[in-house]
Scaffold this active site. Structure first.
Site, mmCIF file in Angstrom:
data_model
loop_
_atom_site.group_PDB
_atom_site.id
_atom_site.type_symbol
_atom_site.label_atom_id
_atom_site.label_comp_id
_atom_site.label_asym_id
_atom_site.label_seq_id
_atom_site.Cartn_x
_atom_site.Cartn_y
_atom_site.Cartn_z
ATOM 1 C CB CYS A 136 23.651 -69.149 -11.961
ATOM 2 S SG CYS A 136 22.831 -70.400 -10.945
ATOM 3 C CB CYS A 139 22.366 -68.236 -8.540
ATOM 4 S SG CYS A 139 23.328 -69.712 -8.885
ATOM 5 C CG ASP A 140 22.114 -64.417 -9.728
ATOM 6 O OD1 ASP A 140 22.248 -64.604 -8.499
ATOM 7 O OD2 ASP A 140 23.066 -64.345 -10.507
#
Length: 311
Positions: A136, A139-140
């Protein structure tokens, strides 16, 4: 109608299921949450969550899910750890068969079975998940400021996320097994014109290298040669799979990839009293925060169906 075992059964104990369970337990609805493993879902495999509101300094995936679980338990949420074998969601009495053979019934059901990322299945991938291996970019991505990273994939998601990652990374190398991308022309043009994005064509990752974190990836080229690319992170963006194996897909409406279609109130069309929330839903973004919000929405919709909420 036979008396149901529960007013509401929630299948799945990730962020969506736990939030639905919290709302239901707090509302004193007779509820059971069924989870085949530990509560928390995919978030348990996330090393660090830096974008969940109220955790200004970030939080580990385990701690976040532990707190969600404890919050629901404070209101007395009943949980059962078992695998669901099959469901019959038709009629007023929904039936859920567990792998033990036990059959449970409920007036309403919320499906929160989630999804899982497609993996490339090479050495080092599982061992370094959350330590440089990510599925993701949203997300990261911020963890990789001014670093060199790799992206695996050539479809819309991979190329769109590769472009997104250039806002953080110093260099993004897209590794694709073919000699051309499958992404739409507009995305291809943007990626090919981006000076931060490099491409390795006709190649696949054969191993992810590193001890405590990703240090490099070993690449096998289609001409049988091999090379090593030093990177501190690798984003595997080849799609996600719906966790729908136990679901009665002949009763539910799904998209082409097997994710559940719902209306804006999380209701599954044609099945009164059946709702879905979280990553199992057909949608564009899969984040912890929207899974939790959908869980709350689904539970409130279920309360309305049960006649507890007016209007």
């Amino acid at each position: 109608m036979n008396k149901p075992d529960y007013q509401l059964i929630i299948v799945g104990g990730g962020p969506a299921g736990l939030t639905a369970g919290l709302y239901a337990a707090r509302g004193r609805i007779k509820t059971l949450l069924i989870e085949k493993g530990a509560t928390g879902g995919q978030v348990l495999m996330t090393d660090w969550v830096d974008n969940y509101p109220a955790f200004a300094d970030g939080v580990t995936g385990f701690e976040l899910m532990d707190k969600m679980t404890a919050h629901a338990e404070r209101f007395g949420l009943e949980k059962k750890f078992a695998a669901v074998e099959s469901l019959d969601l038709r009629g007023d009495l929904k039936k859920i068969r567990l792998d033990s053979g036990e059959i449970l019934t409920a007036q309403a059901v919320i499906l929160c079975t989630g999804a899982k990322p497609r993996q490339i299945g090479v050495p080092g991938e599982a061992e370094l998940q959350g330590k440089g291996v990510s599925y993701c970019a949203t997300c990261d991505g911020p963890f990789y400021r001014n670093q060199e990273i790799a992206v695996v994939g050539g479809g819309n998601t991979a190329i769109q996320e590769a472009i997104h990652l250039t806002h953080f990374a110093k260099k993004v190398t897209v590794i694709h097994r073919r000699d051309s991308l499958r992404a739409t022309a507009v995305l291809q043009e943007k990626a090919l014109a981006n000076e931060k994005i490099n491409f390795i064509w006709n190649a696949q990752v054969s191993e992810i290298l590193g001890a405590d974190g990703v240090e490099a990836v070993r690449i096998k080229h289609n001409d049988d040669s091999a090379s090593v690319l030093p990177v501190t992170g690798i984003f595997v963006l080849i799609g996600v799979k719906a966790n729908n194996e136990a679901l009665p897909l002949e009763q539910l409406q799904t998209d082409a990839d097997g994710f559940l279609i719902t209306d804006s109130e999380m209701a599954c069309p044609g099945l009164p009293g059946v709702y879905a929330a979280g990553d199992i839903r057909s949608k564009k973004f899969r984040q912890i925060i929207n899974a939790a919000g959908e869980g709350a929405n689904a539970e409130l919709s279920a309360e309305h169906y049960l006649g507890i909420l007016p209007g």
